[in-house]
Each structure stands twice: as structure tokens, then as C-alpha cells.
Design a protein around this motif. Structure first.
Motif, PDB file in Angstrom:
ATOM      1  N   CYS A 272       0.848  -1.202   0.000  1.00 24.16           N
ATOM      2  CA  CYS A 272       0.000   0.000   0.000  1.00 24.16           C
ATOM      3  C   CYS A 272       0.887   1.257   0.000  1.00 24.16           C
ATOM      4  CB  CYS A 272      -0.888  -0.020   1.241  1.00 24.16           C
ATOM      5  SG  CYS A 272      -1.895   1.438   1.369  1.00 24.16           S
TER       6      CYS A 272
ATOM      7  N   ARG B 134     -16.770   4.170   3.791  1.00 21.98           N
ATOM      8  CA  ARG B 134     -15.860   3.853   2.679  1.00 21.98           C
ATOM      9  C   ARG B 134     -15.621   5.052   1.780  1.00 21.98           C
ATOM     10  NH1 ARG B 134     -17.003  -1.231  -0.575  1.00 21.98           N
ATOM     11  NH2 ARG B 134     -15.020  -0.486  -1.422  1.00 21.98           N
ATOM     12  N   VAL B 135     -16.679   5.830   1.514  1.00 20.59           N
ATOM     13  CA  VAL B 135     -16.503   7.010   0.660  1.00 20.59           C
ATOM     14  C   VAL B 135     -15.583   8.030   1.331  1.00 20.59           C
ATOM     15  CG1 VAL B 135     -17.701   9.029  -0.288  1.00 20.59           C
ATOM     16  CG2 VAL B 135     -18.619   6.736  -0.675  1.00 20.59           C
TER      17      VAL B 135
ATOM     18  N   MET C 115     -13.279   7.534   3.730  1.00 22.13           N
ATOM     19  CA  MET C 115     -11.893   7.063   3.840  1.00 22.13           C
ATOM     20  C   MET C 115     -11.190   7.070   2.477  1.00 22.13           C
ATOM     21  SD  MET C 115     -11.603   6.912   6.957  1.00 22.13           S
ATOM     22  CE  MET C 115     -10.402   5.925   7.783  1.00 22.13           C
ATOM     23  N   GLU C 116     -11.922   6.704   1.441  1.00 20.92           N
ATOM     24  CA  GLU C 116     -11.341   6.740   0.091  1.00 20.92           C
ATOM     25  C   GLU C 116     -10.990   8.175  -0.309  1.00 20.92           C
ATOM     26  OE1 GLU C 116     -13.748   4.627  -2.752  1.00 20.92           O
ATOM     27  OE2 GLU C 116     -12.953   5.784  -4.437  1.00 20.92           O
ATOM     28  N   THR C 117     -11.893   9.100  -0.003  1.00 17.89           N
ATOM     29  CA  THR C 117     -11.660  10.500  -0.368  1.00 17.89           C
ATOM     30  C   THR C 117     -10.457  11.069   0.389  1.00 17.89           C
ATOM     31  OG1 THR C 117     -14.044  10.752  -0.696  1.00 17.89           O
ATOM     32  CG2 THR C 117     -12.763  12.771  -0.522  1.00 17.89           C
TER      33      THR C 117
ATOM     34  N   THR D  23      -7.968   9.456   1.780  1.00 22.15           N
ATOM     35  CA  THR D  23      -6.743   8.796   1.301  1.00 22.15           C
ATOM     36  C   THR D  23      -6.311   9.394  -0.037  1.00 22.15           C
ATOM     37  OG1 THR D  23      -7.377   6.770   2.444  1.00 22.15           O
ATOM     38  CG2 THR D  23      -5.718   6.557   0.705  1.00 22.15           C
ATOM     39  N   SER D  24      -7.289   9.720  -0.865  1.00 16.95           N
ATOM     40  CA  SER D  24      -6.969  10.289  -2.185  1.00 16.95           C
ATOM     41  C   SER D  24      -6.321  11.669  -2.079  1.00 16.95           C
ATOM     42  CB  SER D  24      -8.226  10.368  -3.049  1.00 16.95           C
ATOM     43  OG  SER D  24      -8.767   9.072  -3.227  1.00 16.95           O
TER      44      SER D  24
ATOM     45  N   ARG E   6      -2.799  10.877  -1.400  1.00 12.49           N
ATOM     46  CA  ARG E   6      -2.166  10.367  -2.617  1.00 12.49           C
ATOM     47  C   ARG E   6      -1.825  11.518  -3.562  1.00 12.49           C
ATOM     48  NH1 ARG E   6      -6.389   8.042  -5.106  1.00 12.49           N
ATOM     49  NH2 ARG E   6      -6.374   9.894  -6.390  1.00 12.49           N
TER      50      ARG E   6
END
Ligand code: PBG
Ligand code: ZN
Length: 329
Positions: free
Chosen positions: A21, A296-297, A299-301, A303-304, A307
Motif C-alpha cells: 500500500c 468507505r466514501v 476514507m477513500e476521499t 486517502t486520495s 495520494r
């Protein structure tokens, strides 16, 4: 012909995925915004931001303790004054809302880093981020007179205990003015987190409910940036770096991931992304309708954003994210 290169090899097991990861979100990355209002025992939910409240100082202190206990290192304070005037007195007065909140929080939770938002729009009757020419109905804020007010505001916030000053008005030269004010007052070690690339965005709508800071006429396009411009963001950050900024912010975050990336490439200063009110409101609305998986939305956002290059994320989801991260580990 079977493929030689098989990226799926490294996705076969959760532990393997963990090992490769590239981007890990942590609670240390989060900054939680709080809105201070006059009064006592007040917690008024913001209509367009479920889960976000205007809080009186006693409640701000309770909230600060909770934030600290969740492991979030920092809050950013906004103030909503009892009265507004054209000199934005509530912004720079030693008894202003941010000043009072900062003092109370630092007394109760000394190790929580308090960031003060340094702007005038919450404190002026017209809702613009500085001085206007008398009779001006276009919202062309007068740059240099406004710098004097920002300087005064920053110094009184630092005096009240704020650890970091975050000027957000997008005036030319505001970092230099604030730095000079802080240095003259002896606050050489107080860092500046500049809202360096801040766009004139419709995503601020719900914040203006929360901070009661909507412009009463005109808009902020003569000081905030045009959403079409990315190279101009680099010009803005170069100026802020030259003026003495210690950290840089890109705002909003979600539609400006490319800007976050470019800013990160262009500087070695810490970069913060502001996951703004409208981004929060959209996720909340969809989640409350049962249309998306909120955890999930979010945490994904978040994390993005990392990134893309953000080192820090200002977000109204911070408390939830901290809980979800704790549950994962
Ligand atoms: C203004 C300011 C804004 C936000 C924070 N400070 C935007 C604006 O009204 O122009 C927006 C934050 C958010 O939308 O979450 N100085
Ligand atoms: Zn403002």
C-alpha cells in the motif's frame, strides 16, 4: 498468450495488499474545524452540514477534549461575533470569539494545536473579507487597508494562545503583513499556514450558513481564484513562500486534486488540503439517503487527498475518520 506481468499477484491476500500500500491515512493528518458563537451551552446544528454545530465556548472546550482524546492533533477555529461592523472589530478585538475560544481551549487542552482562521468576512456586515470603498456594491475589497486589519487580527489571536495563524482572505501580501505583525509583537515562532491557493468556489455554500459569512452583495471573484486556473496557483504559492509562509493550503480539495499535486511538486513545505463544507454536505446527503457507504466514501476521499500530495487535511469528517481508523487497527 498468457500475460507475463501480473499485478494481481500482489493483490491476492489482505496482508500482501497492506505491504504494498503506497498511501496510508493516519489520524495525525487531520485538522478539525470548529465554529465559536457567543453564549452558553449552545450547540446549534448547521442546517446544511449534519453533524456540524455552532458551539459556545464551554461546548468548544468539551469538543476540543473529545478531539484530542480521539488522537486528532489540531483544530481550526472560526468565530461568529454577536455584532458585525465595517472595521471587523470582532476579528481583532482581544475579546473576539476566536480569541476567547483559543484561550479557553489552550487552558483546558494545552497539547491540542489551535489554528486561528484569520479573515474578516464573518465580522463585516457586508460579508466580504476586508474593507470596501464606502458605497461600493461590487465587493472590490481594498487590498492594503485590509492588510492592517489582518495584521492586528493575527497578533491578537497569537496573544490569545493560537499556535498557528491561517490567513484566508486572499489579499495580496497578506502573508508578509501577518508575518511582520507577528514578528513585531514578538511572535517569531508562530507559524503561518497560508490559504495560498483558494478558489472562488460554490462548494463554500454550507460554510457560509455555518459562519454566517455570505457576501450580502457581489461575490469573492476579485480576490479568490478562478476555478479554471492551475498555473496561477503556483504563482500564488511562490509569492506566499517568498513572504514567509510555513505551510500552504489548497482549497477546495476534491475538484482541485491536480492543484494539490502541482503544489506538492513545486514546494517542500507541508501542504494542506481543505475538504470544504460543500464536499462534506454532498457526502452526508447521499449517506443519509442510504445511497453510499459513508465510511468507505470518506476514507477513500481522504486517502486520495494524501495520494495527490496533501500532508494535512482540514475536514469536517475528522472525528468520524479518527474513530474508523482506530477501529481498523
Ligand atoms: C472565508 C472562508 C471560506 C471558508 C473558510 N473561510 C470561504 C468563503 O466563504 O469564501 C470555506 C470553508 C468551507 O467551505 O468549508 N475566509
Ligand atoms: Zn473571508
Amino acid at each position: 498468450m498468457f500475460p507475463t506481468h501480473r499485478p494481481r499477484r500482489l493483490r491476492a491476500h489482505p496482508q500482501l495488499r497492506r505491504m504494498v500500500c503506497e498511501t496510508v491515512l493516519t489520524t495525525s493528518d487531520l485538522i478539525y474545524p470548529l465554529f465559536a458563537v457567543p453564549g452558553n451551552e449552545i450547540a446549534k446544528e448547521v442546517r446544511s452540514m449534519p453533524g456540524v454545530f455552532q458551539l459556545s465556548i464551554d461546548k468548544i472546550v468539551e469538543e476540543a477534549k473529545e478531539v484530542y482524546d480521539l488522537g486528532i492533533p489540531s483544530i481550526i477555529l472560526f468565530g461568529i461575533p454577536a455584532d458585525k461592523d465595517t472595521d471587523a472589530t470582532g476579528a481583532w478585538h482581544d475579546c473576539g470569539m476566536i480569541q476567547k475560544a483559543a484561550t479557553a481551549v489552550k487552558e483546558a487542552v494545552p497539547d491540542l494545536i489551535v489554528i486561528a482562521d484569520t479573515c474578516l468576512c464573518e465580522y463585516t456586515p457586508h460579508g466580504h473579507c476586508g474593507y470596501l470603498e464606502v458605497g461600493d456594491l461590487s465587493g472590490r475589497v481594498l487590498n492594503d487597508p485590509t492588510l492592517e486589519l489582518l495584521k492586528k487580527t493575527a497578533v491578537s489571536q497569537a496573544k490569545a494562545g493560537a499556535d498557528i495563524i491561517a490567513p484566508s482572505g486572499m489579499m495580496d501580501g497578506f502573508v508578509q503583513a501577518v508575518r511582520q505583525g507577528l514578528d513585531e509583537a514578538g511572535f517569531h515562532d508562530t507559524p503561518i499556514m497560508s490559504y495560498a491557493a483558494k478558489y472562488a468556489s460554490a462548494y463554500y455554500g454550507p460554510f457560509r450558513d455555518a459562519a454566517e459569512s455570505a457576501p450580502q452583495f457581489g461575490d469573492r471573484r476579485t480576490y479568490q481564484m478562478d476555478p479554471g486556473n492551475a498555473r496561477e496557483a503556483i504563482k500564488e504559492i511562490e509569492l506566499d513562500i517568498a513572504e514567509g509562509a510555513d505551510m500552504l493550503m489548497v482549497k477546495p480539495a476534491l475538484s482541485y486534486m491536480d492543484v494539490i499535486y502541482r503544489v506538492k511538486e513545486a514546494t517542500n513545505l507541508p501542504v494542506a488540503a481543505y475538504n470544504v463544507s460543500g464536499e462534506y454536505a454532498m457526502v452526508k446527503a447521499a449517506a443519509l439517503n442510504g445511497w453510499i457507504d459513508e465510511e468507505r466514501v470518506v476514507m477513500e476521499t481522504l486517502t486520495s487527498f494524501k495520494r495527490a500530495g496533501a500532508d494535512l487535511i482540514l475536514t469536517y469528517h475528522a472525528k468520524d475518520a479518527a474513530r474508523w481508523l482506530a477501529a481498523q487497527s
